[in-house]
Design an enzyme around this catalytic site. Sequence first.
Site, short mmCIF file in Angstrom:
data_model
loop_
_atom_site.label_atom_id
_atom_site.label_comp_id
_atom_site.label_asym_id
_atom_site.label_seq_id
_atom_site.Cartn_x
_atom_site.Cartn_y
_atom_site.Cartn_z
N TYR A 166 -2.70 12.10 1.30
CA TYR A 166 -2.47 13.04 0.19
C TYR A 166 -1.71 14.27 0.66
CZ TYR A 166 -3.77 16.10 -3.75
OH TYR A 166 -3.77 16.96 -4.82
N LYS A 170 1.99 15.47 -0.58
CA LYS A 170 2.19 16.77 -1.22
C LYS A 170 3.12 17.66 -0.41
CE LYS A 170 -0.10 16.17 -5.01
NZ LYS A 170 0.71 15.90 -6.23
#
Length: 276
Positions: A166, A170
């Site tokens: 993640y 991002k």
Amino acid sequence: MGTLDGKVAIVTGSGRGIGREIALKFAADGASVVVNDLDKDPAEQTVADIRAAGGTAVACAGSVTDDDFADRFVQTAVDEFGGIDIIVNNAGYTWDTVIQKMTDEQWDAILDVHLKAPFRILRAAQPIISTEVKRARAAGETVPCRKVVNISSIAGLGGNAGQVNYAAAKAGITGLTKTLAKEWGRLNVTVNTVAFGLITTRLTEAPADGSATIDVGGRELAVGVNPALLDAMSQQIPLGRAGTPAEAAGAVYLLCRPESDYVSAQTLVCGGGYTI
């Protein structure tokens, strides 16, 4: 009159949570919205709520990771409303574990939804926007400022244990944003990122005992955060609490108003004062 009157916005993951609040806010301010969700019912419910309030919206359900989704999503805006003015890449979820336990499937799934899907949507939108800009300039018309807001997280700025997939996705969104701001500046498009801190959603409110799950493409994924961890995180936030989905939507809205027409390639942290 609304600030976004005449604008067309497409928002991924807008059937629930933060995305829903973004869609509702845009529509309340005059924009026509293409609402997306992985599931048909939440997308159509958001559309129904927008229409009940006097707004304009259509649904485009489906997974943002499907090979044909980006073209279908963009074309829905063109067919239904005549173009695109605002793009918000919001859809996503988490699938956490430490790196030594993370599978290729976990890595690929999260990179696909948080980074590859926005890339594909923006790639599909470019010819539409470019053609309209060229038409307007040839006609001697003013080229309006269009907006792209890519959703990131403080995990992408400072990392977060258990979220290497993640956080990497991002962080990648930041690079995509800054690059596209340079490529699309000539089209009078601003491209920015909003990085959320702790926001109260169905993914964070659920009990962290394994009983709460979400279905993503046939995978049952556990969601939820340990209450003690939430309390500890809240104590590190100067405002002393998690943000609401409506507050998160407000940060996105700021970058879509005319007052932000000279703001591009930036990351706005919506985290109640929390800093990395």
